[in-house]
Design a protein around this motif. Sequence first.
Motif, short mmCIF file in Angstrom:
data_model
loop_
_atom_site.label_atom_id
_atom_site.label_comp_id
_atom_site.label_asym_id
_atom_site.label_seq_id
_atom_site.Cartn_x
_atom_site.Cartn_y
_atom_site.Cartn_z
N ASP A 51 14.86 23.32 4.94
CA ASP A 51 15.14 22.84 6.30
C ASP A 51 15.51 21.36 6.30
OD1 ASP A 51 12.66 21.84 5.66
OD2 ASP A 51 11.68 22.38 7.54
N GLY A 52 15.70 20.79 5.08
CA GLY A 52 16.08 19.38 4.99
C GLY A 52 15.05 18.46 5.60
N ALA A 53 13.80 18.90 5.60
CA ALA A 53 12.77 18.10 6.31
C ALA A 53 11.37 18.41 5.78
CB ALA A 53 12.80 18.43 7.81
N LEU A 54 10.50 17.46 5.99
CA LEU A 54 9.07 17.75 5.92
C LEU A 54 8.76 18.41 7.27
CD1 LEU A 54 7.95 14.29 4.48
CD2 LEU A 54 8.19 16.43 3.20
N GLY A 55 9.03 19.71 7.31
CA GLY A 55 9.13 20.42 8.59
C GLY A 55 7.85 20.38 9.40
N MET A 56 6.72 20.55 8.74
CA MET A 56 5.47 20.56 9.50
C MET A 56 5.22 19.18 10.12
SD MET A 56 1.75 22.06 8.65
CE MET A 56 2.25 23.64 9.28
N VAL A 57 5.60 18.14 9.40
CA VAL A 57 5.47 16.79 9.95
C VAL A 57 6.40 16.64 11.15
CG1 VAL A 57 5.87 14.35 9.44
CG2 VAL A 57 4.79 15.82 7.72
N LYS A 58 7.66 17.09 10.98
CA LYS A 58 8.65 16.97 12.06
C LYS A 58 8.16 17.68 13.33
CE LYS A 58 12.34 19.73 12.18
NZ LYS A 58 13.61 20.33 11.74
N HIS A 59 7.72 18.91 13.18
CA HIS A 59 7.29 19.66 14.36
C HIS A 59 5.98 19.11 14.92
CE1 HIS A 59 10.47 22.59 14.54
NE2 HIS A 59 10.38 22.76 13.23
N GLY A 60 5.11 18.67 14.02
CA GLY A 60 3.85 18.06 14.47
C GLY A 60 4.13 16.83 15.32
N GLN A 61 5.06 16.01 14.87
CA GLN A 61 5.41 14.80 15.64
C GLN A 61 5.98 15.19 17.01
OE1 GLN A 61 8.14 12.97 12.89
NE2 GLN A 61 6.53 11.86 11.80
N ARG A 62 6.82 16.21 17.01
CA ARG A 62 7.44 16.62 18.28
C ARG A 62 6.39 17.14 19.26
NH1 ARG A 62 12.79 20.09 16.43
NH2 ARG A 62 13.96 18.33 15.58
N ILE A 63 5.49 17.98 18.75
CA ILE A 63 4.48 18.57 19.64
C ILE A 63 3.56 17.47 20.18
CG2 ILE A 63 2.50 20.16 19.77
CD1 ILE A 63 3.90 21.83 17.54
N ALA A 64 3.26 16.50 19.32
CA ALA A 64 2.32 15.46 19.71
C ALA A 64 2.98 14.34 20.51
CB ALA A 64 1.65 14.87 18.46
N GLY A 65 4.32 14.33 20.55
CA GLY A 65 5.02 13.23 21.20
C GLY A 65 4.92 11.94 20.40
N ALA A 66 4.77 12.07 19.07
CA ALA A 66 4.68 10.88 18.21
C ALA A 66 6.08 10.40 17.86
CB ALA A 66 3.91 11.24 16.94
N GLU A 67 6.16 9.26 17.18
CA GLU A 67 7.47 8.75 16.74
C GLU A 67 8.09 9.73 15.74
OE1 GLU A 67 9.05 6.10 17.66
OE2 GLU A 67 7.54 4.88 18.68
N PRO A 68 9.38 10.01 15.85
CA PRO A 68 10.03 10.88 14.87
C PRO A 68 10.39 10.08 13.62
CG PRO A 68 11.57 10.30 16.63
CD PRO A 68 10.27 9.62 16.96
N ILE A 69 9.46 9.95 12.72
CA ILE A 69 9.66 9.06 11.57
C ILE A 69 9.32 9.77 10.26
CG2 ILE A 69 7.33 8.10 11.95
CD1 ILE A 69 8.23 5.54 10.55
N GLY A 70 10.11 9.50 9.25
CA GLY A 70 9.73 9.83 7.87
C GLY A 70 9.78 11.28 7.49
N PHE A 71 10.43 12.13 8.26
CA PHE A 71 10.41 13.56 7.91
C PHE A 71 11.69 14.04 7.23
CE2 PHE A 71 11.92 13.36 12.33
CZ PHE A 71 13.13 14.03 12.20
N GLU A 72 12.77 13.20 7.28
CA GLU A 72 14.04 13.70 6.74
C GLU A 72 13.99 13.82 5.23
OE1 GLU A 72 14.02 10.87 8.61
OE2 GLU A 72 15.43 11.07 10.28
N LEU A 73 14.61 14.88 4.73
CA LEU A 73 14.77 15.06 3.28
C LEU A 73 16.26 15.14 2.98
CD1 LEU A 73 12.04 17.74 2.42
CD2 LEU A 73 11.97 15.29 1.92
N PRO A 74 16.66 14.77 1.77
CA PRO A 74 18.09 14.87 1.43
C PRO A 74 18.55 16.32 1.37
CG PRO A 74 16.77 14.34 -0.50
CD PRO A 74 15.84 14.26 0.68
N ALA A 75 19.86 16.53 1.59
CA ALA A 75 20.42 17.88 1.42
C ALA A 75 20.49 18.15 -0.09
CB ALA A 75 21.81 17.94 2.03
#
Length: 626
Positions: A539-563
């Motif tokens: 998913d090109g991401a630390l997906g659980m971190v990405k979704h966790g941040q979204r659900i919590a309304g936290a800053e969207p930071i540090g979840f991207e991974l390279p293709a």
Amino acid sequence: MATPERIVNVDRLHLHRLQAAEPQRLPGTDAPVAAQGTEAADLIVAYLENLGVEYVFGVPGGAIEPLYNALARSGRRGGPQAIVARHEAGAAFMADGYARETGKVGVCIATSGPGATNLITGVACAYDNGIPMLVITGQPPIHSFGKGALQESSCTGINTVAMFRHCTRYNSLVSHGDQLQIKLFNALMQATQAPQGPAHLSIPVDILRGPVQGLALPNDVTSLLRATPSLVDLRAIDQLHAELAAAKRPVFLIGDGCGEASAAILKLAHLTGALFVTTPDGKGFVNPRHPAYRGVFGFGGHASANELLGSEPDLLVAFGTGFGEFSSGGWSRGILNERLVHVDNCDENLMRSPMARLHVRGRILSVCESLVDLLHADGNAELRAEPAGNRPQADVDSMLQEPAKYHADTTPIKPQRLMKALSELCPPNTRFVADAGNSAAWAVHYLQPQDRRAPRNPEQNAMPWLLREQRSGRTSWLRVTMDFAPMGWAIGAAIGIAAGNRRCPVVCITGDGSYLMNGQEITVAAAMQLPVLFVVLNDGALGMVKHGQRIAGAEPIGFELPAVDYCQLAAAMGIPGHVIRSPEDLHALDFDAILHRNGPTMLDVRIDGEEVPPMNVRMKTLGTAK
Ligand SMILES: Cc1ncc(C[n+]2csc(CCOP(=O)(O)OP(=O)(O)O)c2C)c(N)n1
Ligand SMILES: [Mg+2]
């Protein structure tokens, strides 16, 4: 299909495994084999051989060299042999998987200094998950302590014994050859008797190489180590018998400690008319289509399990669980209340349920067998519920959070749909291992393979289901890491499971972040010709971190991974792979050939990363649930 050549190869390896698995005996006697060699390291290997251990996972280095020498001697004559990992944490994860699959002690070894520190994550994971493990790390020669030897790790160096203190059940420096046997025996006893966990010995290289007295192993020691005591609290069993006989709507919770007892628990459920739920790590012990099953309670779990517990059953019996965050739904009052009876052989688990109205201490299998006998003796043995065959698929699907997505044939493939395809395409004896991150949430919620005890002949469906409930040992079709949950655990664990059991295909469900962290271990599966299918949820991401941040309304930071093209990565290692974009791509594959090849295969699955995993328990505990 496998070629005939490959079949021969597998059979030979399998035969070797079976031969090695049987504890060795001196001809014509019941006495264990003596160490074949003259060094202390040979004594260690002799102990392992007598316990039926076939593999020792690790990475070599100067300070641990005598143990590798002993393993080389042993491997040549068909005794325990070394499997070399690419990173010591991977070795510990492999030992963990091997222990879970075989029920034997998992063994991992490393050199002093960085070898030992690299091991720690895997050892800590085994500690939190109660996995029996022997951990041996080296030290420079004892006379060099305090003088600044390379990688010195005693109390005058980086002190590995101190580092392992909080993630082991036994932990000691062997400072003299005469201590070795007693400390090894202590370590093995502590690792394998409840509460199980890792035991660490730090052994200087000169002691590993030194001579030992009494190379013949005492007979009683090895039989004591192999025994699983059937001790139970008879008074508490009588009380539980009375509770069960009186209960109108009992509910059972099956936890990770129920491996050998699962058939007996299901028999008891049938006799008492109990419905049951499992913890995430207990799901692999049951048929997800069982008529009395109401799903997973806890991380990745099902609303049906919550509803059942919320319906205020008059009796709640939890078997073999420590009620950690993942297995208690974040310490939910739905389970931790005064209706609870807690059955466990591990006192540390029992100590997590002070509110329970009854604690039944003892081997779970023996407790359940006693209860079944008592219920029969009551003349109360008529079956209270009449489950027949499997639940209809529509009922099973209705337990899922988003059943439509489970069936969706859209591109990019949804993770829910991927779990459906894996459930359908893998044979019933497949071992699934799901990694930390979204993989565990998707697998725990959506995987539902065919029951391995289902009759092949449909006419047999008419048979009472009880006759088909044949379970053996600790067999689990789904394994996850609870509580500690390090990324990449599943990659090593899958390899350890495959090494411990070559008869069953192994499917490792992991994330791209986890694979970037620990994926190099796939080359061990290739070297060992192990049939492991690596399914990377790309998913090109630390997906659980990405979704966790979204659900919590936290800053969207540090979840991207390279293709990354994980197939090309595997190809560079000589490993075949397939890029999967749609359900169609998956169904076009020859799964039978893939799962029976003598080596790993990579599936790089380009999933729909926008799908939100079922991870509410985690958000609740972090205080960020919506
Ligand atoms: C060693 C380690 N570091 C960090 C974490 C925290 N963490 C939990 S899940 C996760 C993301 C995992 O990403 P990936 O492997 O790609 O799986 P995904 O959730 O995207 O499916 C992270 C960083 C962890 N569990 N283990
Ligand atoms: Mg990812």
